[in-house]
Design an enzyme around this catalytic site. Structure first.
Site, short mmCIF file in Angstrom:
data_model
loop_
_atom_site.label_atom_id
_atom_site.label_comp_id
_atom_site.label_asym_id
_atom_site.label_seq_id
_atom_site.Cartn_x
_atom_site.Cartn_y
_atom_site.Cartn_z
CG PHE A 138 8.93 7.32 1.01
CD1 PHE A 138 9.40 6.07 1.59
CD2 PHE A 138 7.89 6.98 0.32
CE1 PHE A 138 8.96 4.97 1.19
CE2 PHE A 138 7.50 5.87 -0.15
CZ PHE A 138 7.95 4.77 0.13
CG ASP B 11 7.60 12.08 -5.17
OD1 ASP B 11 6.59 11.91 -5.56
OD2 ASP B 11 8.29 11.14 -5.08
CE LYS C 298 1.55 6.47 -1.98
NZ LYS C 298 2.79 7.08 -1.63
C1 PLP Z 1 4.14 6.44 -1.90
C2 PLP Z 1 5.10 7.41 -2.63
C3 PLP Z 1 5.94 7.02 -3.71
C4 PLP Z 1 6.23 5.45 -4.11
O1 PLP Z 1 4.96 5.12 -4.68
P1 PLP Z 1 4.46 3.59 -4.88
O2 PLP Z 1 3.36 3.58 -5.66
O3 PLP Z 1 4.46 2.96 -3.55
O4 PLP Z 1 5.93 3.00 -5.58
C5 PLP Z 1 6.91 7.89 -4.17
N1 PLP Z 1 7.15 9.21 -3.70
C6 PLP Z 1 6.01 9.54 -2.57
C7 PLP Z 1 6.14 11.07 -2.19
C8 PLP Z 1 5.19 8.57 -2.10
O5 PLP Z 1 4.11 8.98 -1.03
#
Ligand code: PLP
Length: 405
Positions: free
Chosen positions: A138, A223, A252
């Site tokens: 994700f 990520d 986040k």
């Molecule tokens: C939440 C998340 C995203 C996307 O972040 P948004 O602020 O919702 O665009 C990307 N990568 C990972 C691993 C995430 O948990």
């Protein structure tokens, strides 16, 4: 049903399926609903609230900054951006950073950087660059990002998708080696897959992936939007394997639970592919966000939140592992990033989350079968004990119902 839920239901797009609770206030690890009922937050807005709700230091600083300077755009310099990015780079061992707002934007930035690096540094032929992404990933919701996803619902009805992405099995180093060719620009990977259901690759995977990438001149992009900033018990989840990626994505918790603040960080050689006008964001790096981000990092280090996450996460896992419930298929996690996988033949993660909500514990199922527990990193032992009791009771009740029916 609450009139507020009706109102939201009428005017807000139905792209989520929220639990039936209307929250009105948050403080520390707790949230309150419209009726004054108190909840322990074991979700932290998908890890965006690692510092807890309304952290007093952040609230105080935001109040000062909001009355001083908020948005100027990057058409000008501000006194807040340099100190924020310096702190982020020094903490993570990266050379430079590109500030954005949401996680998805930072992921898009990473993809652009990797492609342009491939053309201008590695020498990949025009428009031939490939980015490798892992099954179960994700990375967000933009069109390019869902092009990397193997979750059918994320793509259904949204095509066509841009080319240049290749899927490989997560945690499988042979699959990575087989997928790399002369046009491979980067591997983008989550050290632990969060939305995928707290999925942990085999020990040593990330280290082996880093070695392979180095050998083939492929960028390793981590990520860490969800796993980073203490969530897994280290500042970065990559540190568990002694890996330093070429590119790093944070978001986040970087916004201290107050604003969307994200960034792509990288080695100088990678970041230097960007020239003025190549890429940007009206709000990225704004003084208010930069102030919050810097303080969020300072609090993280001064309150030893990564260490707390390691300690409390170990405690949470050990308490959860005391359970003997047939509903539980597996309990896994690292730091305060824990998933309870429910045997889908015997129970539903959604039903468990709804029962926990009744008892004043907020969590959210992911992928139908996993109950995710990711509380603010400031959570204490007594709160964990209470949460574990609720989970144990709910699982016990569900098992009784199952046997009776
Ligand atoms: C939440 C998340 C995203 C996307 O972040 P948004 O602020 O919702 O665009 C990307 N990568 C990972 C691993 C995430 O948990």
């Amino acid at each position: 049903m609450s009139a507020r839920i009706d109102l939201e239901d009428r005017y807000c797009a139905h792209n989520y399926h929220p639990l039936p609770v209307v929250l009105t206030r948050g403080e520390g690890v707790y949230l309150w609903d419209e009726n004054g009922k108190k909840y322990l937050d074991m979700m932290s807005a998908y890890s965006a609230v690692s510092h807890g709700h309304a952290h007093p230091r952040l609230v105080k600083l935001v109040q000062e900054q909001v009355a001083t300077l908020n948005i100027v755009s990057r058409a000008f310099h501000s006194d807040r951006l340099g100190p924020f990015l310096e702190r982020a780079c020094k903490l993570t061992g990266m050379d430079m950073a590109l500030p954005m707002n949401t996680g998805s934007e930072a992921v898009e930035t990473a993809i652009k950087a990797a492609r342009k690096w491939a053309y201008t540094v590695k020498g990949v032929p025009h428009d031939k660059a490939e980015i490798l992404a892992c099954n179960g990933n994700f990375h967000g919701r933009t069109i390019a990002i869902v092009a990397m996803s193997d979750e059918p619902q994320y793509q259904e009805g949204f095509g066509p998708f841009p080319p240049g992405f290749k899927a490989i099995d997560y945690g499988n180093i042979d699959a990575l080696e087989a997928a790399i060719n002369d046009n491979t620009a980067a591997l983008i990977v989550e050290p632990i897959q969060g939305e995928g259901g707290i999925v942990m690759p085999p020990e040593g995977y990330l280290r082996a992936a880093a070695e392979l990438c180095r050998k083939h001149n492929v960028l390793l992009i981590a990520d860490e939007i969800q796993t980073g900033l203490g969530r897994t018990g280290r500042l970065l989840a990559c540190e568990h394997e002694g890996v330093k990626p070429d590119g790093l994505i944070l978001g986040k918790a970087l916004g201290g639970g107050i604003l969307p603040v994200s960034m792509f960080l990288a080695r100088r050689e990678v970041m230097n592919v960007f020239r003025p006008g190549d890429h940007g964001s009206t709000f990225g790096g704004n003084p208010l966000g930069a102030t919050i981000g810097l303080e969020a990092l300072n609090i993280l280090m001064e309150e030893n939140l990564p260490e707390r996450s390691a300690e409390m996460g170990e405690y949470l896992l050990s308490r959860l592992r005391e359970f003997d419930s047939p509903l539980i298929k597996e309990i896994r996690g690292r730091g305060l990033f824990v998933g309870i996988e429910i045997d889908s033949a015997l129970g539903s993660a959604r039903a468990i989350c709804e029962a926990l909500l009744e008892r004043g514990l907020l969590s959210k199922e992911t992928h139908q079968t996993v109950v995710r527990l990711a509380p603010p990193l400031i959570i204490g032992k007594a709160e964990i004990d209470w949460a574990v009791d609720q989970i144990q009771d709910v699982l016990g009740e569900m098992d009784k119902l199952r046997l009776a029916s």
